[in-house]
Write a protein that holds these residues in place. Structure first.
Motif, PDB file in Angstrom:
ATOM      1  N   ILE A 112     -33.370 -26.353 -71.814  1.00  0.00           N
ATOM      2  CA  ILE A 112     -32.775 -27.381 -71.082  1.00  0.00           C
ATOM      3  C   ILE A 112     -33.581 -28.103 -70.332  1.00  0.00           C
ATOM      4  N   ILE A 113     -34.888 -27.515 -69.766  1.00  0.00           N
ATOM      5  CA  ILE A 113     -35.786 -28.423 -69.136  1.00  0.00           C
ATOM      6  C   ILE A 113     -36.475 -29.238 -70.206  1.00  0.00           C
ATOM      7  N   LEU A 114     -36.834 -29.156 -71.427  1.00  0.00           N
ATOM      8  CA  LEU A 114     -36.924 -30.018 -72.378  1.00  0.00           C
ATOM      9  C   LEU A 114     -35.961 -31.229 -72.824  1.00  0.00           C
ATOM     10  N   ILE A 115     -34.886 -30.676 -72.926  1.00  0.00           N
ATOM     11  CA  ILE A 115     -33.697 -31.460 -73.390  1.00  0.00           C
ATOM     12  C   ILE A 115     -33.245 -32.610 -72.461  1.00  0.00           C
ATOM     13  N   VAL A 116     -33.093 -32.162 -71.271  1.00  0.00           N
ATOM     14  CA  VAL A 116     -32.411 -32.998 -70.289  1.00  0.00           C
ATOM     15  C   VAL A 116     -33.344 -34.316 -70.039  1.00  0.00           C
ATOM     16  N   PRO A 117     -34.574 -34.221 -69.642  1.00  0.00           N
ATOM     17  CA  PRO A 117     -35.586 -35.489 -69.577  1.00  0.00           C
ATOM     18  C   PRO A 117     -35.636 -36.415 -71.009  1.00  0.00           C
ATOM     19  N   SER A 118     -35.543 -35.578 -72.014  1.00  0.00           N
ATOM     20  CA  SER A 118     -35.749 -36.371 -73.195  1.00  0.00           C
ATOM     21  C   SER A 118     -34.547 -37.058 -73.707  1.00  0.00           C
ATOM     22  N   ILE A 119     -33.151 -36.609 -73.317  1.00  0.00           N
ATOM     23  CA  ILE A 119     -31.936 -37.515 -73.473  1.00  0.00           C
ATOM     24  C   ILE A 119     -32.272 -38.604 -72.543  1.00  0.00           C
ATOM     25  N   LEU A 120     -32.287 -38.252 -71.246  1.00  0.00           N
ATOM     26  CA  LEU A 120     -32.558 -39.284 -70.332  1.00  0.00           C
ATOM     27  C   LEU A 120     -33.436 -40.488 -70.514  1.00  0.00           C
ATOM     28  N   ILE A 121     -34.525 -40.202 -71.162  1.00  0.00           N
ATOM     29  CA  ILE A 121     -35.376 -41.155 -71.659  1.00  0.00           C
ATOM     30  C   ILE A 121     -34.918 -41.801 -73.043  1.00  0.00           C
ATOM     31  N   PHE A 122     -34.374 -41.155 -73.876  1.00  0.00           N
ATOM     32  CA  PHE A 122     -33.957 -41.727 -75.261  1.00  0.00           C
ATOM     33  C   PHE A 122     -32.842 -42.935 -74.885  1.00  0.00           C
ATOM     34  N   ILE A 123     -31.984 -42.397 -74.010  1.00  0.00           N
ATOM     35  CA  ILE A 123     -30.934 -43.388 -73.605  1.00  0.00           C
ATOM     36  C   ILE A 123     -31.350 -44.547 -72.853  1.00  0.00           C
ATOM     37  N   GLN A 124     -32.330 -44.844 -72.375  1.00  0.00           N
ATOM     38  CA  GLN A 124     -33.040 -45.988 -71.536  1.00  0.00           C
ATOM     39  C   GLN A 124     -32.835 -47.170 -72.493  1.00  0.00           C
ATOM     40  N   PRO A 125     -33.033 -47.490 -73.669  1.00  0.00           N
ATOM     41  CA  PRO A 125     -33.596 -46.552 -74.694  1.00  0.00           C
ATOM     42  C   PRO A 125     -35.189 -46.624 -74.830  1.00  0.00           C
ATOM     43  N   ASP A 126     -35.768 -45.256 -74.652  1.00  0.00           N
ATOM     44  CA  ASP A 126     -37.065 -45.349 -75.359  1.00  0.00           C
ATOM     45  C   ASP A 126     -37.478 -44.089 -75.996  1.00  0.00           C
ATOM     46  N   PRO A 127     -37.115 -44.222 -77.477  1.00  0.00           N
ATOM     47  CA  PRO A 127     -37.022 -43.108 -78.153  1.00  0.00           C
ATOM     48  C   PRO A 127     -38.304 -42.859 -78.472  1.00  0.00           C
ATOM     49  N   GLY A 128     -39.443 -43.461 -78.200  1.00  0.00           N
ATOM     50  CA  GLY A 128     -40.921 -42.945 -78.421  1.00  0.00           C
ATOM     51  C   GLY A 128     -41.349 -41.984 -77.536  1.00  0.00           C
ATOM     52  N   SER A 129     -40.924 -42.326 -76.172  1.00  0.00           N
ATOM     53  CA  SER A 129     -41.607 -41.240 -75.224  1.00  0.00           C
ATOM     54  C   SER A 129     -40.546 -40.198 -75.194  1.00  0.00           C
ATOM     55  N   SER A 130     -39.499 -40.135 -75.827  1.00  0.00           N
ATOM     56  CA  SER A 130     -38.579 -38.801 -75.805  1.00  0.00           C
ATOM     57  C   SER A 130     -39.061 -38.029 -77.087  1.00  0.00           C
ATOM     58  N   ILE A 131     -39.769 -38.695 -77.886  1.00  0.00           N
ATOM     59  CA  ILE A 131     -40.240 -37.843 -79.162  1.00  0.00           C
ATOM     60  C   ILE A 131     -41.309 -36.952 -78.806  1.00  0.00           C
ATOM     61  N   ILE A 132     -41.996 -37.487 -77.659  1.00  0.00           N
ATOM     62  CA  ILE A 132     -43.228 -36.568 -77.102  1.00  0.00           C
ATOM     63  C   ILE A 132     -43.146 -35.273 -76.583  1.00  0.00           C
ATOM     64  N   PHE A 133     -41.647 -35.102 -76.305  1.00  0.00           N
ATOM     65  CA  PHE A 133     -41.511 -33.767 -75.812  1.00  0.00           C
ATOM     66  C   PHE A 133     -41.447 -32.885 -76.730  1.00  0.00           C
ATOM     67  N   SER A 134     -41.363 -33.253 -78.230  1.00  0.00           N
ATOM     68  CA  SER A 134     -41.479 -32.232 -79.170  1.00  0.00           C
ATOM     69  C   SER A 134     -43.011 -31.573 -79.175  1.00  0.00           C
ATOM     70  N   SER A 135     -43.874 -32.021 -78.491  1.00  0.00           N
ATOM     71  CA  SER A 135     -45.067 -31.531 -78.438  1.00  0.00           C
ATOM     72  C   SER A 135     -45.299 -30.269 -77.782  1.00  0.00           C
ATOM     73  N   PHE A 136     -44.340 -30.018 -76.944  1.00  0.00           N
ATOM     74  CA  PHE A 136     -44.143 -28.546 -76.033  1.00  0.00           C
ATOM     75  C   PHE A 136     -44.005 -27.514 -76.840  1.00  0.00           C
ATOM     76  N   PHE A 137     -42.972 -27.723 -78.045  1.00  0.00           N
ATOM     77  CA  PHE A 137     -42.865 -26.679 -79.017  1.00  0.00           C
ATOM     78  C   PHE A 137     -44.104 -26.253 -79.522  1.00  0.00           C
ATOM     79  N   LEU A 138     -45.139 -26.876 -79.709  1.00  0.00           N
ATOM     80  CA  LEU A 138     -46.487 -26.359 -80.014  1.00  0.00           C
ATOM     81  C   LEU A 138     -47.095 -25.587 -79.107  1.00  0.00           C
ATOM     82  N   THR A 139     -46.752 -25.786 -77.952  1.00  0.00           N
ATOM     83  CA  THR A 139     -47.314 -25.021 -76.611  1.00  0.00           C
ATOM     84  C   THR A 139     -46.477 -23.517 -76.544  1.00  0.00           C
ATOM     85  N   LEU A 140     -45.002 -23.600 -76.743  1.00  0.00           N
ATOM     86  CA  LEU A 140     -44.345 -22.425 -76.739  1.00  0.00           C
ATOM     87  C   LEU A 140     -44.658 -21.582 -78.059  1.00  0.00           C
ATOM     88  N   TYR A 141     -45.139 -22.256 -79.247  1.00  0.00           N
ATOM     89  CA  TYR A 141     -45.528 -21.464 -80.508  1.00  0.00           C
ATOM     90  C   TYR A 141     -46.825 -20.879 -80.042  1.00  0.00           C
TER      91      TYR A 141
END
Length: 412
Positions: free
Chosen positions: A142-171
């Motif tokens: 939820i913590i990853l989805i909420v800000p990424s959606i808020l950023i995506f609808i600004q719209p700033d799809p580039g910055s929202s994609i960066i949140f996918s990098s946290f999955f590497l941390t979780l890995y």
């Protein structure tokens, strides 16, 4: 005696600071500033102010102890989330995106702060909890989805994609590699579903889901995530057509077209065409500092931000570009090294988040200027023009350095 003890303790602490990563940071900053100066003297002059301000922030970071950053993490995340929501009401529309607060002559982008706060809150949650805990896992999701959606609808799809990098941390913290593969699959499916009809996509998803369910009967969290990704993929044509601005659509479309074609080279393929031309014209050793004809002719729009690397290719050539890439890889590698030697979970998780954010920025930016990835507004860390981004990257890196110095001081 007391004064001598304080001086000795301070010297010991300074010796524990990892100066290798600071030297690389300074090198990238100076080299980036030199190239920005070549592109635009006015932009370089403004960037210098942010660089000085960022250096001041380093001293502020070192004033506080790591425990303060741990305790403040939830509050900082709430603050940045409020700023992301507030930008829709009080922000200014710049280049088709309502992503900025404007205070006098200062433009501030809250999405940059969200990278810091998200890194801190994830480290905070996993400091004493395990990623395999269902509640913690879904809370982080939820913590990853909420800000990424808020950023995506600004719209700033580039910055929202960066949140996918946290999955590497979780890995790194125990998330199975299969989850990363599912994420990659979903992204590819999103792109292909822009042109593949629904009557092919939906049965295909159903078959994949059925196989996935048989393999992962008990891992319900991954089944839920797969369904979410699949729903996102099915809705991709709507998202693409309704939520993205025309220039965002053009940037994705040109990825599947030939920018050299007469139909595209004077419009949506213009940036990419001259970016490749600039990089190729540098040959082996480049044309020399401040001597790039394409750079000086300002043929590449937004060259001071997204396309700054093509200046390196033109003026410093293949050798200069290769050296810069190696320096970046050494920098990112050093971040991972510092992360791995941390004596607590918070420092390690924060460090990997920092390294992964910079790594994803680096890969996507280079992919953009070479036509391997759509132009989505991803800057090259410490190189591209932008005060908010430079400040946020500096804070991220020196938070890790501060925590590492504290740990080395206390455990050796």
């Amino acid at each position: 005696m007391k004064e001598r003890s304080i001086i000795k303790r301070n010297k010991t602490f300074i010796n524990r600071i990892d100066w290798k990563i600071i030297i690389i940071y300074i090198f990238i900053t100076i080299f980036g500033y030199i190239n920005l100066y070549s592109v635009s003297y006015d932009k370089a002059e403004k960037q210098l102010i942010w660089i000085i301000f960022s250096f001041i922030s380093i001293f502020i970071i070192f004033i506080f102890k790591p425990i303060h950053y741990i305790n403040f993490s939830p509050f900082f995340f709430i603050i940045t989330l409020s700023l992301l929501i507030g930008v829709f009401f009080f922000g200014k529309d710049i280049n088709g995106s309502k992503s900025w607060y404007v205070i006098g002559t200062i433009n501030f982008q809250p999405s940059e702060l969200s990278k810091i706060s998200t890194s801190l809150i994830i480290a905070y949650l996993l400091n004493k909890n395990n990623i395999n805990d269902k509640k913690i896992f879904f809370l982080i999701l939820i913590i990853l989805i909420v800000p990424s959606i808020l950023i995506f609808i600004q719209p700033d799809p580039g910055s929202s994609i960066i949140f996918s990098s946290f999955f590497l941390t979780l890995y790194r913290e125990g998330l199975p590699i299969s989850f990363i593969l599912y994420c990659i699959f979903s992204i590819l499916l999103f792109l292909f579903s822009l042109s593949i009809p629904y009557y092919i996509i939906i049965p295909f998803l159903f078959i994949i889901f059925f196989v996935f369910f048989l393999i992962n009967k008990r891992q319900y969290r991954y089944i839920v995530l797969f369904l979410l990704f699949s729903l996102f993929s099915i809705c991709s044509p709507f998202i693409f057509q309704k939520l993205l601005k025309p220039h965002h659509k053009d940037r994705v479309n040109i990825l599947f077209q030939n920018e050299f074609d007469k139909k595209y080279r004077d419009n949506i393929g213009y940036n990419l065409l001259f970016s490749k031309t600039a990089i190729g014209s540098g040959n082996l050793f480049g044309k020399g500092f401040n001597k790039g004809t394409i750079t000086k002719g300002k043929f590449v729009p937004e060259q001071h931000t997204d396309y700054i690397f093509c200046t390196v290719g033109e003026e410093w050539g293949f050798i200069g570009s290769t050296i810069l890439i190696i320096i970046y890889l050494l920098f990112i590698g050093r971040i991972y090294f510092l992360s791995e030697r941390q004596k607590n979970h918070f420092g390690r998780i924060l460090g990997y988040s920092v390294g992964n954010i910079i790594f994803v920025h680096f890969c996507i930016n280079l992919g953009m200027v070479m036509g391997l990835f759509p132009t989505i507004g991803i800057v090259l860390p410490f190189f591209s023009y932008g005060g908010s981004s430079f400040l946020s990257f500096t804070i991220l890196v020196f938070l890790l350095i501060r925590i590492d110095a504290f740990n080395q001081y206390n455990f050796r």
